[in-house]
Motif scaffolding. Structure first.
Motif, PDB file in Angstrom:
ATOM      1  N   MET A 183      -0.660   1.703  22.310  1.00 33.91           N
ATOM      2  CA  MET A 183      -0.560   1.311  23.717  1.00 33.91           C
ATOM      3  C   MET A 183      -1.900   0.786  24.220  1.00 33.91           C
ATOM      4  SD  MET A 183       1.458   4.718  24.967  1.00 33.91           S
ATOM      5  CE  MET A 183       1.553   4.336  26.712  1.00 33.91           C
ATOM      6  N   LEU A 184      -2.980   1.386  23.714  1.00 33.67           N
ATOM      7  CA  LEU A 184      -4.321   1.032  24.202  1.00 33.67           C
ATOM      8  C   LEU A 184      -4.826  -0.285  23.625  1.00 33.67           C
ATOM      9  CD1 LEU A 184      -5.720   4.628  24.202  1.00 33.67           C
ATOM     10  CD2 LEU A 184      -5.705   3.109  26.186  1.00 33.67           C
ATOM     11  N   LYS A 185      -4.063  -0.887  22.699  1.00 29.13           N
ATOM     12  CA  LYS A 185      -4.455  -2.185  22.138  1.00 29.13           C
ATOM     13  C   LYS A 185      -3.890  -3.340  22.962  1.00 29.13           C
ATOM     14  CE  LYS A 185      -4.732  -0.498  17.399  1.00 29.13           C
ATOM     15  NZ  LYS A 185      -3.925  -0.362  16.175  1.00 29.13           N
ATOM     16  N   ASN A 186      -3.013  -3.035  23.903  1.00 31.32           N
ATOM     17  CA  ASN A 186      -2.315  -4.074  24.665  1.00 31.32           C
ATOM     18  C   ASN A 186      -2.909  -4.149  26.083  1.00 31.32           C
ATOM     19  OD1 ASN A 186      -0.205  -4.717  26.774  1.00 31.32           O
ATOM     20  ND2 ASN A 186       0.922  -5.333  24.939  1.00 31.32           N
ATOM     21  N   ASP A 187      -3.350  -5.354  26.488  1.00 32.23           N
ATOM     22  CA  ASP A 187      -4.053  -5.505  27.774  1.00 32.23           C
ATOM     23  C   ASP A 187      -3.204  -5.087  28.972  1.00 32.23           C
ATOM     24  OD1 ASP A 187      -6.539  -6.204  26.938  1.00 32.23           O
ATOM     25  OD2 ASP A 187      -6.118  -8.367  26.920  1.00 32.23           O
ATOM     26  N   ARG A 188      -1.926  -5.481  28.965  1.00 29.98           N
ATOM     27  CA  ARG A 188      -1.067  -5.126  30.091  1.00 29.98           C
ATOM     28  C   ARG A 188      -0.892  -3.598  30.163  1.00 29.98           C
ATOM     29  NH1 ARG A 188       4.222  -4.218  31.513  1.00 29.98           N
ATOM     30  NH2 ARG A 188       5.069  -4.383  29.412  1.00 29.98           N
TER      31      ARG A 188
END
Ligand code: MN
Length: 255
Positions: A183-188
């Motif tokens: 989850m923390l790899k996705n900007d949104r």
């Protein structure tokens, strides 16, 4: 039932499929030795007896009784088994809804099973649930609001990918959020996570479905990397985040 014995400064993996690793038994021991508070989720109630037996005497690992929405199409009839084991379970999961294209054809059936799950949990009023909500956050929250309102049970949204407005609604319904490294790899998703209340955050690996830094399926102790990433995102120290998460788990299990 004996609860997690919480010690300051330890890590939390509130959603991991320990029974999907080739070294399931050793992994339970590893979590206990590393003092990572781990929730061993299951996808079918048939997995409950072994998960419960292997974890109940440990200090840091507990099993959750599940019926995964992606399996409901073939296994809806296992709800009766799920219900039979429920009195022995304090934790429930993985349960919820999945409206992604592959599973959408079973969505109505998933909703019927999920409603039964929520109503059964509401009757005992002491369950803690870890919820799947892929492409179905609003439907999951609608059903929680109707069938398991605050005071009747506690819900943790696992791998939450909803909007900020949905996060706000979930917060108002009393939900917690378990955050993983993917989850923390996705900007949104990073923006959504940064806006979540600190007092509702937990961490998870959802192993073996996420990878650790070495490319292997993440193990609960690898949740340290997620705490680090959260600390960077929220401009806090590792220890502050780890302590907040442990306090959140303590509050959740003392409800
Ligand atoms: Mn999962």
């Amino acid at each position: 039932m004996r609860e997690y014995a919480l010690t300051p400064g330890r890590l939390v993996d509130f959603h991991c499929h320990l029974d999907l690793y080739p070294d399931f038994e050793e992994l339970v021991t590893e979590c206990d030795r590393a003092q990572v508070f781990t929730l061993a989720v299951t996808t079918t109630p048939r997995a409950w007896p072994r998960n419960h037996a292997l974890t109940k005497a440990t200090k840091h690992v507990r099993a959750a009784l599940g019926l995964h929405p992606q399996l409901v199409f073939e296994r809806a009839d296992e709800f009766s088994i799920w219900e039979e084991y429920l009195p022995d379970a304090r934790y429930v999961g993985e349960v919820g809804l999945d409206a992604s294209p592959r599973f959408y054809r079973s969505f109505d059936l998933q909703k019927r099973v999920f409603e039964q799950v929520l109503r059964a949990c509401a009757r005992t009023q002491d369950k803690i649930l870890t919820l799947h909500s892929v492409r179905a956050v609003t439907a999951v929250l609608d059903m929680l609001e109707t069938h398991l309102p605050a005071g009747k049970g506690n819900a943790v949204l696992h791998w939450f990918t909803g909007t900020k407005a949905e996060a706000q609604r979930a917060r108002n319904l009393g939900c917690y959020f378990s955050i993983n490294g993917e989850m923390l790899k996705n900007d949104r998703h990073r923006k959504t996570i940064a806006a979540l209340p600190l007092d509702r955050l937990l961490t998870e690996t959802d192993g073996p479905f996420t990878r650790s830094r070495n490319g292997e399926p993440a193990r609960p102790k690898d949740v340290a990397a997620t705490v680090e990433a959260l600390a960077l995102l929220l401009s806090m120290r590792f220890e502050e985040i780890a302590t907040a998460i442990q306090n959140n788990l303590r509050r959740l299990v003392s409800n």
